[in-house]
Design a protein around this motif. Sequence first.
Motif, PDB file in Angstrom:
ATOM      1  N   LEU A 123       0.960  -1.251   0.006  1.00 43.11           N
ATOM      2  CA  LEU A 123      -0.084  -0.031  -0.081  1.00 43.11           C
ATOM      3  C   LEU A 123       0.896   1.364  -0.042  1.00 43.11           C
ATOM      4  O   LEU A 123       0.386   2.320  -0.457  1.00 43.11           O
ATOM      5  N   GLU A 124       1.999   1.405   0.569  1.00 46.07           N
ATOM      6  CA  GLU A 124       2.857   2.526   0.719  1.00 46.07           C
ATOM      7  C   GLU A 124       3.532   2.657  -0.903  1.00 46.07           C
ATOM      8  O   GLU A 124       3.324   3.952  -1.120  1.00 46.07           O
ATOM      9  N   GLN A 125       3.778   1.646  -1.268  1.00 44.26           N
ATOM     10  CA  GLN A 125       4.351   1.942  -2.902  1.00 44.26           C
ATOM     11  C   GLN A 125       3.208   2.308  -3.547  1.00 44.26           C
ATOM     12  O   GLN A 125       3.305   3.274  -4.439  1.00 44.26           O
ATOM     13  N   TRP A 126       1.916   1.849  -3.574  1.00 46.15           N
ATOM     14  CA  TRP A 126       0.866   2.140  -4.424  1.00 46.15           C
ATOM     15  C   TRP A 126       0.705   3.789  -4.096  1.00 46.15           C
ATOM     16  O   TRP A 126       0.403   4.597  -5.225  1.00 46.15           O
ATOM     17  N   ASN A 127       0.251   4.070  -2.867  1.00 48.19           N
ATOM     18  CA  ASN A 127      -0.087   5.678  -2.639  1.00 48.19           C
ATOM     19  C   ASN A 127       1.015   6.446  -3.105  1.00 48.19           C
ATOM     20  O   ASN A 127       0.593   7.497  -3.633  1.00 48.19           O
ATOM     21  N   SER A 128       2.198   6.086  -3.035  1.00 48.71           N
ATOM     22  CA  SER A 128       3.587   6.833  -3.550  1.00 48.71           C
ATOM     23  C   SER A 128       3.468   7.057  -4.962  1.00 48.71           C
ATOM     24  O   SER A 128       3.523   8.301  -5.784  1.00 48.71           O
ATOM     25  N   THR A 129       3.194   5.819  -5.770  1.00 51.36           N
ATOM     26  CA  THR A 129       3.154   6.002  -7.100  1.00 51.36           C
ATOM     27  C   THR A 129       1.970   6.619  -7.640  1.00 51.36           C
ATOM     28  O   THR A 129       2.053   7.457  -8.547  1.00 51.36           O
ATOM     29  N   TRP A 130       1.012   6.398  -6.948  1.00 48.58           N
ATOM     30  CA  TRP A 130      -0.436   7.252  -7.366  1.00 48.58           C
ATOM     31  C   TRP A 130      -0.297   8.958  -7.487  1.00 48.58           C
ATOM     32  O   TRP A 130      -0.464   9.372  -8.229  1.00 48.58           O
ATOM     33  N   GLY A 131       0.556   9.151  -6.374  1.00 48.55           N
ATOM     34  CA  GLY A 131       0.820  10.660  -6.112  1.00 48.55           C
ATOM     35  C   GLY A 131       1.543  11.186  -7.268  1.00 48.55           C
ATOM     36  O   GLY A 131       1.240  12.192  -7.925  1.00 48.55           O
ATOM     37  N   ALA A 132       2.322  10.521  -7.725  1.00 48.44           N
ATOM     38  CA  ALA A 132       3.299  11.035  -8.849  1.00 48.44           C
ATOM     39  C   ALA A 132       2.446  11.085 -10.152  1.00 48.44           C
ATOM     40  O   ALA A 132       2.611  11.890 -11.162  1.00 48.44           O
ATOM     41  N   PHE A 133       1.805   9.911 -10.265  1.00 48.31           N
ATOM     42  CA  PHE A 133       0.877   9.622 -11.493  1.00 48.31           C
ATOM     43  C   PHE A 133      -0.153  10.693 -11.691  1.00 48.31           C
ATOM     44  O   PHE A 133      -0.150  11.442 -12.611  1.00 48.31           O
ATOM     45  N   SER A 134      -0.671  10.915 -10.787  1.00 52.12           N
ATOM     46  CA  SER A 134      -2.168  11.710 -10.786  1.00 52.12           C
ATOM     47  C   SER A 134      -1.708  13.307 -11.079  1.00 52.12           C
ATOM     48  O   SER A 134      -2.492  13.810 -11.790  1.00 52.12           O
ATOM     49  N   THR A 135      -0.474  13.835 -10.309  1.00 48.66           N
ATOM     50  CA  THR A 135       0.019  15.149 -10.698  1.00 48.66           C
ATOM     51  C   THR A 135       0.203  15.353 -12.105  1.00 48.66           C
ATOM     52  O   THR A 135       0.008  16.322 -12.806  1.00 48.66           O
ATOM     53  N   ALA A 136       0.736  14.118 -12.910  1.00 47.25           N
ATOM     54  CA  ALA A 136       0.954  14.289 -14.395  1.00 47.25           C
ATOM     55  C   ALA A 136      -0.178  14.197 -15.177  1.00 47.25           C
ATOM     56  O   ALA A 136      -0.605  14.792 -16.029  1.00 47.25           O
TER      57      ALA A 136
END
Length: 215
Positions: free
Chosen positions: A96-109
């Motif tokens: 979950l930690e990895q998913w939330n981190s990855t989503w943060g970067a993706f959603s900004t773009a």
Amino acid sequence: MKKSLVSVILVASMMLSIGGCGLKKKNDSKILEGNWKADLECEKIVTDELSKDEDTKSNNMAMIDAIKKYADFNELEAIVTFKFNQDGTYSIEPDLEQWNSTWGAFSTAALNGAREYYKSIGVGDAMVEGFESKEEFLGYSIAYTLMDLRIPITKAVFVQQNGKYKAINGKLYINKDSSKDVDITTDYYGTYEITGDSELTVKNRDGVEYICQKE
């Protein structure tokens, strides 16, 4: 005549034996033992979900194409690990930690692509009742779109559980209560397919597919 009768009986016995083997349940629980890591195909999960409604499918795909100009779905990584233990217990563990981190970067773009898409179809050009400005409505539309992208993947990731399992004839059965045995009449989870000795495909009842590699 007697020999012919004996031959018929022998052939019949062999056929029954072969038929019985075909009906025998193949228990793959031992073959599944170990840790299997799935790196979810996030773009497929999203497009499958947004393609369900034929009335909105065309617009949804156009929106995804616009987002892909700015955000790479291949970098939207979500990891889930299936652990099948020798004692018949299992666990499904998302990172979950990895998913939330990855989503943060993706959603900004992805936000830039969503904004471009909505601008192209005129969202934000006119006032809408209930919003104080055109920009506020545009922002609401973008936020709603990002939620549409996130929800199906999050649903596939948030599967943390443990209990007992059985793998029989391509069907996976799980009981989340580790104090009870698996009941194949009630505990159906989904299907599984083993390719070679290093790849496992699990598909749950919701249609989410996990393609796992053995660790």
